[in-house]
Design a protein around this motif. Structure first.
Motif, PDB file in Angstrom:
ATOM      1  N   THR A  16       0.859  -1.171   0.000  1.00 28.31           N
ATOM      2  CA  THR A  16       0.000   0.000   0.000  1.00 28.31           C
ATOM      3  C   THR A  16       0.902   1.229   0.000  1.00 28.31           C
ATOM      4  OG1 THR A  16      -1.622  -1.211   1.302  1.00 28.31           O
ATOM      5  CG2 THR A  16      -1.860   1.178   1.209  1.00 28.31           C
ATOM      6  N   LEU A  17       0.596   2.161  -0.893  1.00 32.51           N
ATOM      7  CA  LEU A  17       1.398   3.381  -0.991  1.00 32.51           C
ATOM      8  C   LEU A  17       0.669   4.515  -0.280  1.00 32.51           C
ATOM      9  CD1 LEU A  17       2.524   3.267  -4.743  1.00 32.51           C
ATOM     10  CD2 LEU A  17       3.938   2.845  -2.722  1.00 32.51           C
ATOM     11  N   TRP A  18       1.430   5.294   0.444  1.00 35.27           N
ATOM     12  CA  TRP A  18       0.868   6.434   1.189  1.00 35.27           C
ATOM     13  C   TRP A  18       1.530   7.700   0.707  1.00 35.27           C
ATOM     14  CZ3 TRP A  18      -2.646   5.448   5.299  1.00 35.27           C
ATOM     15  CH2 TRP A  18      -2.818   4.077   5.603  1.00 35.27           C
ATOM     16  N   LEU A  19       0.659   8.732   0.405  1.00 34.18           N
ATOM     17  CA  LEU A  19       1.200  10.029  -0.009  1.00 34.18           C
ATOM     18  C   LEU A  19       0.647  11.093   0.946  1.00 34.18           C
ATOM     19  CD1 LEU A  19       2.978  11.243  -2.256  1.00 34.18           C
ATOM     20  CD2 LEU A  19       0.874  11.813  -3.486  1.00 34.18           C
ATOM     21  N   PHE A  20       1.571  11.856   1.548  1.00 35.81           N
ATOM     22  CA  PHE A  20       1.162  12.844   2.562  1.00 35.81           C
ATOM     23  C   PHE A  20       1.488  14.258   2.126  1.00 35.81           C
ATOM     24  CE2 PHE A  20       2.258   8.953   4.906  1.00 35.81           C
ATOM     25  CZ  PHE A  20       1.054   8.709   5.544  1.00 35.81           C
ATOM     26  N   GLU A  21       0.709  15.205   2.709  1.00 34.47           N
ATOM     27  CA  GLU A  21       1.012  16.615   2.520  1.00 34.47           C
ATOM     28  C   GLU A  21       2.335  16.921   3.234  1.00 34.47           C
ATOM     29  OE1 GLU A  21      -2.667  19.629   1.961  1.00 34.47           O
ATOM     30  OE2 GLU A  21      -2.144  19.083   4.016  1.00 34.47           O
ATOM     31  N   ASP A  22       2.446  16.336   4.444  1.00 33.30           N
ATOM     32  CA  ASP A  22       3.659  16.518   5.243  1.00 33.30           C
ATOM     33  C   ASP A  22       4.367  15.162   5.346  1.00 33.30           C
ATOM     34  OD1 ASP A  22       5.615  16.901   7.085  1.00 33.30           O
ATOM     35  OD2 ASP A  22       4.311  17.805   8.617  1.00 33.30           O
ATOM     36  N   PRO A  23       5.249  14.883   4.426  1.00 27.54           N
ATOM     37  CA  PRO A  23       5.834  13.541   4.349  1.00 27.54           C
ATOM     38  C   PRO A  23       6.562  13.131   5.627  1.00 27.54           C
ATOM     39  CG  PRO A  23       6.443  14.884   2.445  1.00 27.54           C
ATOM     40  CD  PRO A  23       5.774  15.789   3.407  1.00 27.54           C
ATOM     41  N   GLU A  24       7.274  14.066   6.249  1.00 29.80           N
ATOM     42  CA  GLU A  24       8.032  13.756   7.467  1.00 29.80           C
ATOM     43  C   GLU A  24       7.117  13.213   8.549  1.00 29.80           C
ATOM     44  OE1 GLU A  24      11.343  13.827   8.119  1.00 29.80           O
ATOM     45  OE2 GLU A  24      11.419  14.075   5.927  1.00 29.80           O
ATOM     46  N   ALA A  25       6.043  13.973   8.817  1.00 31.91           N
ATOM     47  CA  ALA A  25       5.092  13.593   9.864  1.00 31.91           C
ATOM     48  C   ALA A  25       4.433  12.267   9.521  1.00 31.91           C
ATOM     49  CB  ALA A  25       4.038  14.686  10.031  1.00 31.91           C
ATOM     50  N   GLY A  26       4.026  12.140   8.259  1.00 33.36           N
ATOM     51  CA  GLY A  26       3.329  10.924   7.828  1.00 33.36           C
ATOM     52  C   GLY A  26       4.199   9.704   8.025  1.00 33.36           C
ATOM     53  N   VAL A  86       3.260   3.069 -11.362  1.00 31.73           N
ATOM     54  CA  VAL A  86       2.467   3.446 -10.191  1.00 31.73           C
ATOM     55  C   VAL A  86       3.264   4.407  -9.318  1.00 31.73           C
ATOM     56  CG1 VAL A  86       1.333   2.587  -8.116  1.00 31.73           C
ATOM     57  CG2 VAL A  86       1.230   1.261 -10.233  1.00 31.73           C
ATOM     58  N   LEU A  87       4.542   4.121  -9.130  1.00 30.89           N
ATOM     59  CA  LEU A  87       5.403   4.989  -8.326  1.00 30.89           C
ATOM     60  C   LEU A  87       5.505   6.373  -8.950  1.00 30.89           C
ATOM     61  CD1 LEU A  87       8.280   2.531  -7.384  1.00 30.89           C
ATOM     62  CD2 LEU A  87       6.603   3.554  -5.849  1.00 30.89           C
ATOM     63  N   LEU A  88       5.499   6.393 -10.284  1.00 33.55           N
ATOM     64  CA  LEU A  88       5.626   7.651 -11.019  1.00 33.55           C
ATOM     65  C   LEU A  88       4.427   8.556 -10.749  1.00 33.55           C
ATOM     66  CD1 LEU A  88       7.812   8.625 -12.974  1.00 33.55           C
ATOM     67  CD2 LEU A  88       6.303   7.979 -14.854  1.00 33.55           C
ATOM     68  N   VAL A 102      -3.999   7.075  -0.675  1.00 31.41           N
ATOM     69  CA  VAL A 102      -3.643   5.744  -0.186  1.00 31.41           C
ATOM     70  C   VAL A 102      -3.963   4.788  -1.319  1.00 31.41           C
ATOM     71  CG1 VAL A 102      -4.025   3.964   1.549  1.00 31.41           C
ATOM     72  CG2 VAL A 102      -4.282   6.378   2.153  1.00 31.41           C
ATOM     73  N   GLN A 103      -2.989   4.023  -1.765  1.00 29.75           N
ATOM     74  CA  GLN A 103      -3.268   3.156  -2.912  1.00 29.75           C
ATOM     75  C   GLN A 103      -2.741   1.750  -2.712  1.00 29.75           C
ATOM     76  OE1 GLN A 103      -2.229   4.844  -6.686  1.00 29.75           O
ATOM     77  NE2 GLN A 103      -2.615   2.932  -7.761  1.00 29.75           N
ATOM     78  N   ARG A 104      -3.640   0.788  -2.902  1.00 28.73           N
ATOM     79  CA  ARG A 104      -3.207  -0.617  -2.914  1.00 28.73           C
ATOM     80  C   ARG A 104      -2.527  -0.871  -4.257  1.00 28.73           C
ATOM     81  NH1 ARG A 104      -3.364  -4.144   1.272  1.00 28.73           N
ATOM     82  NH2 ARG A 104      -4.382  -5.843   0.150  1.00 28.73           N
ATOM     83  N   VAL A 105      -1.422  -1.591  -4.233  1.00 30.30           N
ATOM     84  CA  VAL A 105      -0.705  -1.841  -5.483  1.00 30.30           C
ATOM     85  C   VAL A 105      -0.742  -3.330  -5.809  1.00 30.30           C
ATOM     86  CG1 VAL A 105       1.480  -1.595  -6.680  1.00 30.30           C
ATOM     87  CG2 VAL A 105       0.824   0.065  -4.947  1.00 30.30           C
ATOM     88  N   VAL A 106      -1.148  -3.623  -7.023  1.00 26.71           N
ATOM     89  CA  VAL A 106      -1.150  -5.012  -7.486  1.00 26.71           C
ATOM     90  C   VAL A 106       0.288  -5.515  -7.472  1.00 26.71           C
ATOM     91  CG1 VAL A 106      -1.650  -6.515  -9.446  1.00 26.71           C
ATOM     92  CG2 VAL A 106      -3.096  -4.540  -8.985  1.00 26.71           C
ATOM     93  N   PRO A 107       0.522  -6.720  -6.960  1.00 20.31           N
ATOM     94  CA  PRO A 107       1.903  -7.201  -6.942  1.00 20.31           C
ATOM     95  C   PRO A 107       2.414  -7.404  -8.368  1.00 20.31           C
ATOM     96  CG  PRO A 107       0.395  -8.920  -6.214  1.00 20.31           C
ATOM     97  CD  PRO A 107      -0.409  -7.668  -6.337  1.00 20.31           C
ATOM     98  N   THR A 108       3.694  -7.187  -8.564  1.00 21.13           N
ATOM     99  CA  THR A 108       4.304  -7.459  -9.865  1.00 21.13           C
ATOM    100  C   THR A 108       4.726  -8.918  -9.896  1.00 21.13           C
ATOM    101  OG1 THR A 108       6.434  -6.835  -9.013  1.00 21.13           O
ATOM    102  CG2 THR A 108       5.184  -5.130 -10.151  1.00 21.13           C
ATOM    103  N   LEU A 109       5.113  -9.364 -11.089  1.00 21.11           N
ATOM    104  CA  LEU A 109       5.588 -10.735 -11.231  1.00 21.11           C
ATOM    105  C   LEU A 109       6.758 -10.989 -10.280  1.00 21.11           C
ATOM    106  CD1 LEU A 109       5.475 -13.404 -12.640  1.00 21.11           C
ATOM    107  CD2 LEU A 109       6.786 -12.453 -14.535  1.00 21.11           C
ATOM    108  N   GLU A 110       7.615  -9.955 -10.133  1.00 25.02           N
ATOM    109  CA  GLU A 110       8.776 -10.071  -9.249  1.00 25.02           C
ATOM    110  C   GLU A 110       8.356 -10.368  -7.819  1.00 25.02           C
ATOM    111  OE1 GLU A 110      12.209  -9.953  -9.785  1.00 25.02           O
ATOM    112  OE2 GLU A 110      11.395 -10.374 -11.773  1.00 25.02           O
TER     113      GLU A 110
END
Lengths: 347, 328
Positions: free
Chosen positions: A255-265, A289-291, A323-331
């Motif tokens: 799961t990816l998390w993106l915050f307004e205040d990255p440090e605090a998050g 997805v990371l992009l 907040v985003q769930r990410v489908v697993p890659t083949l790796e």
């Protein structure tokens, strides 16, 4: 490579469900494609090592593996281009190697690129292949040309076709004999996103009409979008067989998390016992997805816990942007199936 | 059987659409007029010198006899001249002109000279890529994943090749006859030719000599040329199965054919060279009664050598093609 307990568990589970369903089906008809303990040794090197799987009528079956894992060699054995060292391939109960003239009647295939005779028109190419089989007349050629929407250009020379059109002509050729099994080797290679979408819809349509489709790919998302069941191959061995979604559910999702205040998050996530901040897994994630979420924090967290964590972050004023769930890659699926031994063995 | 005919039709269409045969016809149409023109110049110059063909023939016999007395001529050339002199004398004794200019004579002479190199090269244009082009182009994957046994696919290609070789020969003769007829006239079918000269050491045995018409001579010659062209074709067919690239298979075969004509000129003392297929291609020497390239070669011997090579090539082609893995 040795599969770990988890992978074995997954395989057992998969084969269990296959067995019960399979037993029900078997009373009516044999599987459309049955691969039994297939091996191939070329110049002393074992390219394919004892692989087995079944494809049932009307199912879209994925064949997933990284480049060089033996996908194409296996597909070539399915259609009698390569003789197996041991084991056998049955199509509708006929041995492909012993009776290709009977077994291949039920098969349409494109192996790697759809190469046709460029100095002839699309129609002349189809006519050529139609003549190699009983009971395919002009009406059928016209029909398949229409199905793949090539009827407008069918009387042009193939050397003037684009890659997408050649791909469609290849599929038209494969469909000529109204096969029970369609084999497509990396069919989306070289197609643009629109073409890929169309192809996916087209394959689903064919399967709905009762055709079995066998699709190879090195992209997990591709297989996930298209297939019912999947065989995963690596280093010439099938390391898992089963339902695609089940298998992906078993793999560790991120799961990816993106915050307004990255440090605090980041601090809040690190403190929360329900969340495992998995910075080390960044390399496993899908780059596109990371992009879309630059600076996001990759974590492992159970889906049920997400609302609670979000509430806590919000209360602490970190400002949750996404907040985003990410489908697993083949790796990452490989890591789950093999318990990380794949990387350790360096393959 | 019906399926087999369809397969042969497919292969014929492929060669045709690739315009291989069209190129061959164009080459013939470009080159034959050149040879006809050269032949016309020769005829004109001898017409200016001699009023009677007998006088010309006597002069040729005398010239060759003079050359025979010279020490500087190698032994095998002498043998060839002795045979020629005796043949010319035979024609002179029976008052038959061996060099009347007409289209049939021109065609016969042209086939005689073309059998060693020109015709094999044209045959290679089709034979060298009939299998390798499928592999180079990747179309072999489509071809061999259809419900047809591999040997049937290969057999259809072999039948197609046989038909094209025959067509190439007939076309060569026809173009040569039609073009040269414009200059020399279309007659000459019934003129006599002597066949059956037999060499005994350096002596010519004329006991078996009899006259046939030029028309019959052309048929006999075409039969022999067909046999040697088919041998080249099936060996090229085998190379085309073994080698993936058309260029490599063409170059291999051209080297083999050309080295054969070189060897034929220098191998008269290397006797075992007579078992090579490429020194046996010029079957028309036996019809003419000129000495063979290597001592001990006879028409029967050459036919057997060519047949053995051809049979082996076909066997290898089928054995390899039906078993080989199509890896790439």
């Amino acid at each position: 490579m040795r599969t770990n307990a988890k992978a074995r568990d997954l395989m057992d589970k998969a084969s269990e469900s296959t067995d019960t369903e399979g037993a029900m089906l078997a009373r009516h008809e044999p599987p459309v494609l049955s691969v039994e303990r297939l091996s191939k040794t070329i110049r002393g090197r074992k390219i394919i090592d004892d692989i087995s799987f079944d494809v049932r009528a009307g199912e879209i079956y994925g064949f997933l593996g990284p480049n060089g894992s033996g996908k194409t060699t296996t597909i070539r054995m399915l259609v009698d281009l390569i003789k197996p060292t041991s084991g056998r391939v049955l199509v509708c109960g006929e041995d492909v190697n012993k009776h290709p003239e009977r077994a291949l009647r039920h098969v349409g295939c494109i192996v790697e690129n759809p190469e046709m005779y460029g100095y002839m028109t699309g129609w002349e190419n189809l006519d050529l292949f139609a003549r190699m089989q009983e009971g395919i007349g002009d009406a059928r050629i016209e029909e398949v040309a229409r199905i793949v929407r090539l009827d407008a250009r069918i009387h042009d020379k193939v050397k003037t076709y684009s890659l997408g059109m050649r791909q469609r002509l290849g599929i038209a050729q494969a469909l000529l004999g109204a096969p029970k099994l369609l084999i497509l080797d990396e069919p989306t290679n070289g197609l643009d996103p629109k073409g890929i979408k169309e192809l996916r819809a087209f394959i689903a349509e064919l399967a709905a009409e009762g055709m079995s489709v066998f699709v190879s790919s090195h992209l997990l998302s591709e297989i996930q979008l298209l297939c019912d069941r999947v065989a995963i191959i690596d280093g010439g061995r099938v390391i898992a067989v089963g339902d695609v979604n089940e298998m992906i559910a078993q793999a560790e999702a991120h799961t990816l998390w993106l915050f307004e205040d990255p440090e605090a998050g980041r601090r809040i996530l690190a403190e929360d016992p329900r969340v495992d901040v998995a910075e080390r897994d960044r390399a496993l994630l899908d780059e596109s997805v990371l992009l879309a979420l630059p600076g996001a924090v990759p974590t492992r967290v159970r889906q049920d816990d997400i609302p609670g964590v979000v509430a806590r972050c919000a209360a602490a004023g970190a400002g949750v942007l996404a907040v985003q769930r990410v489908v697993p890659t083949l790796e990452s699926l490989f890591l789950t199936l093999t318990g990380g031994e794949r990387d350790a063995s360096g393959s | 059987m019906r399926r087999d005919l369809e397969l042969i039709r497919n292969e014929t269409v492929k060669v045709w659409k690739k315009k291989r045969f069209a190129v061959i016809v164009l080459i013939l149409l470009a080159l034959v007029p050149v040879f006809v023109y050269a032949q016309m110049k020769i005829a004109q110059s001898s017409q200016g010198k001699y009023t009677d063909w007998r006088a010309e023939l006597r002069q040729r016999i005398a010239d060759n006899n003079n050359a025979l007395t010279s020490d500087r001529i190698p032994e095998e050339w002498k043998k060839w001249r002795v045979a020629l002199v005796q043949q010319l004398q035979y024609y002179l004794d029976r008052d038959v002109n061996p060099n009347t200019p007409n289209a049939v004579r021109f065609t016969n002479t042209f086939l005689q000279n073309a059998v060693g190199l020109f015709i094999p090269l044209m045959v290679l244009a089709v034979a060298s890529d009939i299998v390798s082009s499928e592999r180079a182009g990747g179309t072999i994957k489509m071809l061999l994943t259809r419900p047809v046994r591999r040997w049937r696919v290969l057999a259809s290609k072999l039948v197609t090749l046989t038909m094209y070789v025959s067509l190439i020969l007939v076309t060569t003769a026809a173009v040569s006859y039609l073009v040269s007829g414009l200059v020399f006239g279309y007659g000459g079918w019934r003129e006599p030719v002597f066949v059956g000269f037999r060499l005994n050491g350096s002596d010519m045995d004329t006991s078996g000599v009899h006259a046939v018409t030029q028309g019959a001579y052309m048929l006999m010659q075409l039969g022999l040329v067909w046999f040697s062209a088919m041998t080249v074709a099936v060996i090229a067919f085998m190379v085309s199965v073994l080698v993936r690239s058309t260029a490599a298979s063409l170059v291999t075969m051209m080297a083999a054919v050309i080295s054969g004509s070189i060897l034929a000129n220098m191998a008269s003392s290397w006797h075992s060279a007579k078992y090579l297929f490429n020194v046996n291609l010029d079957l028309s020497v036996y019809l003419q009664g000129s000495p063979p390239p290597i001592e001990g070669m006879t028409l029967g011997f050459s036919l057997v050598v060519l047949a053995v090579w051809a049979a082996a090539a076909i066997a290898v082609s089928f054995a390899v093609f039906t078993r080989q893995d199509i890896l790439a």
